[in-house]
Scaffold this active site. Structure first.
Site, PDB file in Angstrom:
ATOM      1  N   GLU A 172       0.811  -1.232   0.000  1.00 21.26           N
ATOM      2  CA  GLU A 172       0.000   0.000   0.000  1.00 21.26           C
ATOM      3  C   GLU A 172       0.839   1.276   0.000  1.00 21.26           C
ATOM      4  O   GLU A 172       0.634   2.168   0.821  1.00 21.26           O
ATOM      5  CB  GLU A 172      -0.977  -0.028   1.175  1.00 21.26           C
ATOM      6  CG  GLU A 172      -1.891  -1.238   1.139  1.00 21.26           C
ATOM      7  CD  GLU A 172      -2.815  -1.360   2.346  1.00 21.26           C
ATOM      8  OE1 GLU A 172      -2.813  -0.464   3.208  1.00 21.26           O
ATOM      9  OE2 GLU A 172      -3.547  -2.365   2.418  1.00 21.26           O
ATOM     10  N   ASN A 213       2.065  -5.300  -3.023  1.00 22.44           N
ATOM     11  CA  ASN A 213       0.655  -5.610  -2.744  1.00 22.44           C
ATOM     12  C   ASN A 213      -0.123  -4.324  -2.456  1.00 22.44           C
ATOM     13  O   ASN A 213       0.366  -3.441  -1.740  1.00 22.44           O
ATOM     14  CB  ASN A 213       0.617  -6.521  -1.493  1.00 22.44           C
ATOM     15  CG  ASN A 213      -0.745  -7.090  -1.184  1.00 22.44           C
ATOM     16  OD1 ASN A 213      -1.387  -7.670  -2.056  1.00 22.44           O
ATOM     17  ND2 ASN A 213      -1.193  -6.945   0.056  1.00 22.44           N
ATOM     18  N   HIS A 249     -10.399  -6.140  -2.416  1.00 20.91           N
ATOM     19  CA  HIS A 249     -11.458  -5.767  -1.464  1.00 20.91           C
ATOM     20  C   HIS A 249     -12.553  -5.064  -2.263  1.00 20.91           C
ATOM     21  O   HIS A 249     -12.418  -3.885  -2.622  1.00 20.91           O
ATOM     22  CB  HIS A 249     -10.907  -4.844  -0.372  1.00 20.91           C
ATOM     23  CG  HIS A 249      -9.940  -5.524   0.538  1.00 20.91           C
ATOM     24  ND1 HIS A 249     -10.305  -6.582   1.351  1.00 20.91           N
ATOM     25  CD2 HIS A 249      -8.621  -5.321   0.776  1.00 20.91           C
ATOM     26  CE1 HIS A 249      -9.264  -6.993   2.041  1.00 20.91           C
ATOM     27  NE2 HIS A 249      -8.219  -6.250   1.709  1.00 20.91           N
ATOM     28  N   GLU A 277      -6.362 -10.667  -1.056  1.00 25.95           N
ATOM     29  CA  GLU A 277      -7.204 -10.380   0.122  1.00 25.95           C
ATOM     30  C   GLU A 277      -8.672 -10.306  -0.285  1.00 25.95           C
ATOM     31  O   GLU A 277      -9.418  -9.428   0.161  1.00 25.95           O
ATOM     32  CB  GLU A 277      -6.767  -9.060   0.772  1.00 25.95           C
ATOM     33  CG  GLU A 277      -5.303  -9.036   1.147  1.00 25.95           C
ATOM     34  CD  GLU A 277      -4.858  -7.745   1.845  1.00 25.95           C
ATOM     35  OE1 GLU A 277      -5.719  -6.965   2.286  1.00 25.95           O
ATOM     36  OE2 GLU A 277      -3.635  -7.526   1.932  1.00 25.95           O
ATOM     37  N   ASP A 279     -12.402 -10.167  -0.769  1.00 31.36           N
ATOM     38  CA  ASP A 279     -13.704 -10.176  -0.090  1.00 31.36           C
ATOM     39  C   ASP A 279     -14.625  -9.218  -0.835  1.00 31.36           C
ATOM     40  O   ASP A 279     -14.165  -8.332  -1.551  1.00 31.36           O
ATOM     41  CB  ASP A 279     -13.609  -9.863   1.419  1.00 31.36           C
ATOM     42  CG  ASP A 279     -12.877  -8.598   1.772  1.00 31.36           C
ATOM     43  OD1 ASP A 279     -12.766  -7.691   0.910  1.00 31.36           O
ATOM     44  OD2 ASP A 279     -12.409  -8.481   2.925  1.00 31.36           O
TER      45      ASP A 279
HETATM   46  O1  G3I Z   1      -6.340  -8.405  18.831  1.00 31.42           O
HETATM   47  C1  G3I Z   1      -5.855  -7.169  19.375  1.00 31.42           C
HETATM   48  C2  G3I Z   1      -6.355  -6.991  20.785  1.00 31.42           C
HETATM   49  O2  G3I Z   1      -5.849  -7.995  21.605  1.00 31.42           O
HETATM   50  C3  G3I Z   1      -5.892  -5.629  21.280  1.00 31.42           C
HETATM   51  O3  G3I Z   1      -6.407  -5.390  22.551  1.00 31.42           O
HETATM   52  C4  G3I Z   1      -6.355  -4.550  20.332  1.00 31.42           C
HETATM   53  C5  G3I Z   1      -5.858  -3.160  20.776  1.00 31.42           C
HETATM   54  O4  G3I Z   1      -4.695  -2.793  20.147  1.00 31.42           O
HETATM   55  O5  G3I Z   1      -5.871  -4.815  19.043  1.00 31.42           O
HETATM   56  C6  G3I Z   1      -6.308  -6.042  18.491  1.00 31.42           C
HETATM   57  O6  G3I Z   1      -5.717  -6.179  17.249  1.00 31.42           O
HETATM   58  C7  G3I Z   1      -6.386  -5.623  16.171  1.00 31.42           C
HETATM   59  C8  G3I Z   1      -6.507  -6.685  15.068  1.00 31.42           C
HETATM   60  O7  G3I Z   1      -7.096  -6.168  13.910  1.00 31.42           O
HETATM   61  C9  G3I Z   1      -7.322  -7.906  15.506  1.00 31.42           C
HETATM   62  O8  G3I Z   1      -8.657  -7.569  15.612  1.00 31.42           O
HETATM   63  C10 G3I Z   1      -5.608  -4.469  15.594  1.00 31.42           C
HETATM   64  O9  G3I Z   1      -5.472  -3.448  16.556  1.00 31.42           O
HETATM   65  C11 G3I Z   1      -6.298  -3.978  14.341  1.00 31.42           C
HETATM   66  O10 G3I Z   1      -5.558  -2.912  13.814  1.00 31.42           O
HETATM   67  C12 G3I Z   1      -6.369  -5.110  13.360  1.00 31.42           C
HETATM   68  O11 G3I Z   1      -7.000  -4.739  12.159  1.00 31.42           O
HETATM   69  C13 G3I Z   1      -6.465  -5.358  11.014  1.00 31.42           C
HETATM   70  C14 G3I Z   1      -6.189  -4.317   9.956  1.00 31.42           C
HETATM   71  O12 G3I Z   1      -5.640  -4.932   8.814  1.00 31.42           O
HETATM   72  C15 G3I Z   1      -5.214  -3.257  10.432  1.00 31.42           C
HETATM   73  O13 G3I Z   1      -5.066  -2.264   9.495  1.00 31.42           O
HETATM   74  C16 G3I Z   1      -7.426  -6.392  10.459  1.00 31.42           C
HETATM   75  O14 G3I Z   1      -7.591  -7.449  11.398  1.00 31.42           O
HETATM   76  C17 G3I Z   1      -6.872  -6.945   9.142  1.00 31.42           C
HETATM   77  O15 G3I Z   1      -7.840  -7.753   8.544  1.00 31.42           O
HETATM   78  C18 G3I Z   1      -6.536  -5.813   8.198  1.00 31.42           C
HETATM   79  O16 G3I Z   1      -5.962  -6.348   7.030  1.00 31.42           O
HETATM   80  C19 G3I Z   1      -5.579  -5.406   6.038  1.00 31.42           C
HETATM   81  C20 G3I Z   1      -4.350  -5.968   5.348  1.00 31.42           C
HETATM   82  O17 G3I Z   1      -3.347  -6.242   6.289  1.00 31.42           O
HETATM   83  C21 G3I Z   1      -3.838  -5.001   4.285  1.00 31.42           C
HETATM   84  N1  G3I Z   1      -4.888  -4.646   3.364  1.00 31.42           N
HETATM   85  C22 G3I Z   1      -6.140  -4.173   3.954  1.00 31.42           C
HETATM   86  C23 G3I Z   1      -6.666  -5.162   4.976  1.00 31.42           C
HETATM   87  C24 G3I Z   1      -7.993  -4.711   5.554  1.00 31.42           C
HETATM   88  O18 G3I Z   1      -7.850  -3.523   6.286  1.00 31.42           O
END
Ligand code: G3I
Length: 483
Positions: A172, A213, A249, A277, A279
């Site tokens: 990105e 990516n 996406h 990715e 969806d």
């Molecule tokens: O699980 C922890 C939790 O234990 C903690 O208390 C909390 C506070 O910091 O964070 C939680 O983690 C979060 C995680 O998702 C799991 O839910 C992260 O903060 C949160 O930022 C994260 O979001 C992820 C996101 O990327 C971040 O930008 C998504 O799961 C993930 O699916 C998403 O994936 C991205 C790809 O990497 C890149 N392309 C876009 C895609 C969708 O946004």
């Protein structure tokens, strides 16, 4: 005596190879003794991974380590998919949370799970502006950041050397208009950071295929044109790059009409293409019509990939809808995956399997619906906006309090930044666009604000002299009081 090379994660490569060879010999002998050598299946494959394999492709899923202990999650993964991408566990904030201190445990669990089941692994991701450890954003010189970036790539790739088929080296790096995203890497190191990352990655694990990516590069547009130029330039100058990841996406009914042509033009440059990715989101609760359109859309994407020989892998960004990142980022939208909240196969599962040449063994079912976000009544929110400024930048800490009597489920906070201010990175919310009228949307873990509770978000930004604050804030369209 020559030492047997030891795998960085503790397994002897030599020992693993020996096991494989011995297993193959034993299996072959067993077949000969029984007088039967298994013939290729004459019936169509009945799982996504098996069907994709018959087309020479991998069909993977993004996997979260914390769900692997859930029986239907693991069994769906093990049955249906031939590839995995750790959804968050290889990102910088998890894997190198403090400089030089690597935390490989969560990612190792996924890699071990995948390897013991012969699944292919995509590494995601080495250099990305988001989910970046705080210490990286604090590095103030290009030289120091280049060193930190190289050490990160070397440390992570050495640990997984030989384990990863494709690595998302840089993720990105472009804006929608094709300009470079003003990440900390871009700002401190300049345009050359992407090339530096790829050259470092090639040396760190020569066996891995190296990918760029990004999202919204699935069709031909200003952003994908910029990536096309980057790959063309790298190829012309011998900078190592092997693959482009189209994240995929999508919004239901909005698959770019030129997706196959776009895949083909990248393939023509001499790189593999991965759909990384995939969806396809829709308004929730999901309607039957949208679920059918989604099924058609999944088939369109699969067919586009199958039509191009170098499109080698398709990965969906999650297994059941309930664990998708979509509802927390786009309140009111969801149901983007192939399995519903209860792991039932959706119409999109069926169409995907059929497009891959397989046949479904059980009919898809309609997923249960989810409730739409709750809009707070006017005045039911209070925002505190604390700023810490310096000559060219500032950080904010924003507290959003639910002062109403019902829980808020899914929220968007809208405010207008004074001119000259632009967000460079944020936490606990997604921010879009970076300047002007900004919408901050909840992330997966803070979408619900119970009555009387609050949640904290924040961002870092640049300014050109004006350090004023937004005049007002609305939460899900309702005006908030400002403390
Ligand atoms: O699980 C922890 C939790 O234990 C903690 O208390 C909390 C506070 O910091 O964070 C939680 O983690 C979060 C995680 O998702 C799991 O839910 C992260 O903060 C949160 O930022 C994260 O979001 C992820 C996101 O990327 C971040 O930008 C998504 O799961 C993930 O699916 C998403 O994936 C991205 C790809 O990497 C890149 N392309 C876009 C895609 C969708 O946004």
């Amino acid at each position: 005596m020559t030492a047997i090379p030891t795998h960085p994660r503790g397994r002897g490569v030599f020992a693993a190879l020996t096991t494989l060879v011995l297993t193959a010999i034993v299996l072959t002998m067993a077949g000969v003794i029984a007088g039967v050598i298994t013939a290729p299946a004459s019936h169509a494959a009945s799982t996504l991974g098996a069907a994709a394999s018959e087309k020479g492709r991998t069909f993977g899923a993004a996997v979260a380590n914390n769900h692997l202990g859930e029986a239907p999650y693991a069994s769906t993964l093990n049955t249906e998919f031939s590839g995995v991408t750790p959804e968050n566990e290889m990102k910088w904030d998890t894997i190198e949370p403090a400089q030089g201190q690597f935390n490989f445990g969560p990612a190792d669990a996924i890699v071990n799970h995948a390897q013991s089941r012969n699944m292919k692994i995509r590494g995601h991701t080495l250099v990305w502006h988001s989910q970046l450890a705080g210490w990286v954003s604090g590095i103030s010189t290009g030289t120091a950041l280049t060193t930190a970036m190289r050490n990160h790539i070397n440390g992570v790739m050495a640990h997984y050397a030989g384990d990863i088929v494709y690595w998302d080296v840089v993720n990105e790096a472009f804006n929608e208009d094709g300009t470079r995203r003003q990440s900390v890497f871009q700002q401190r190191i300049g345009n050359g950071y992407i090339e530096d990352a790829f050259r470092t990655a090639r040396a760190a694990d020569p066996s891995a295929k190296l990918c760029y990516n990004d999202f919204n590069i699935d069709g031909q547009n200003a952003k994908s044109n910029a990536v096309f130029q980057l790959v063309s330039d790298f190829k012309a100058r011998g900078v190592p790059i092997d693959c482009v990841g189209l994240q995929g996406h999508f919004i239901v009914g909005q698959i770019p009409g030129d997706i196959q042509a776009n895949i083909q033009r990248f393939a023509n440059l001499g790189v593999d293409v991965n759909i990384t990715e995939l969806d396809i989101r829709m308004p929730t609760p999901a309607s039957a019509a949208n679920l059918q359109t989604q099924a058609n859309n999944y088939a369109t994407v699969v067919n586009a990939c199958l039509a191009v020989a170098r499109c080698t892998s398709i990965t969906v960004w999650g297994i059941p809808d309930k664990y998708s990142w979509v509802p927390s980022t786009f309140p009111g939208q969801g149901a983007p995956l192939l399995f519903d909240d209860n792991y039932n196969k959706k119409p999109a599962y069926n169409s995907t399997l059929t497009a891959l040449g397989g046949t479904s063994s059980s009919p898809p079912t309609t997923p249960p619906t989810t409730s739409p976000p709750t809009t707070p009544p006017p005045g039911a929110c209070r925002v505190t906006y604390a700023m810490s400024t310096w000559n060219t930048g500032f950080t904010t800490n924003i507290t959003i309090a639910n002062t109403g009597s019902t829980a808020i489920n899914g929220w968007s906070l809208v405010f207008t930044l004074p001119s000259g201010q632009a967000i460079t990175s944020g936490w606990n919310a997604t921010y879009s666009p970076a300047s002007g009228q900004v919408t901050a949307r909840n992330v997966s873990y803070n979408g619900t604000i119970a009555a009387g509770q609050s949640t904290g978000i924040g961002f870092q930004a640049t300014h050109t002299g004006n350090t004023g604050r937004p005049a007002s804030f609305t939460l899900n369209g309702a005006a908030c009081t400002v403390a």
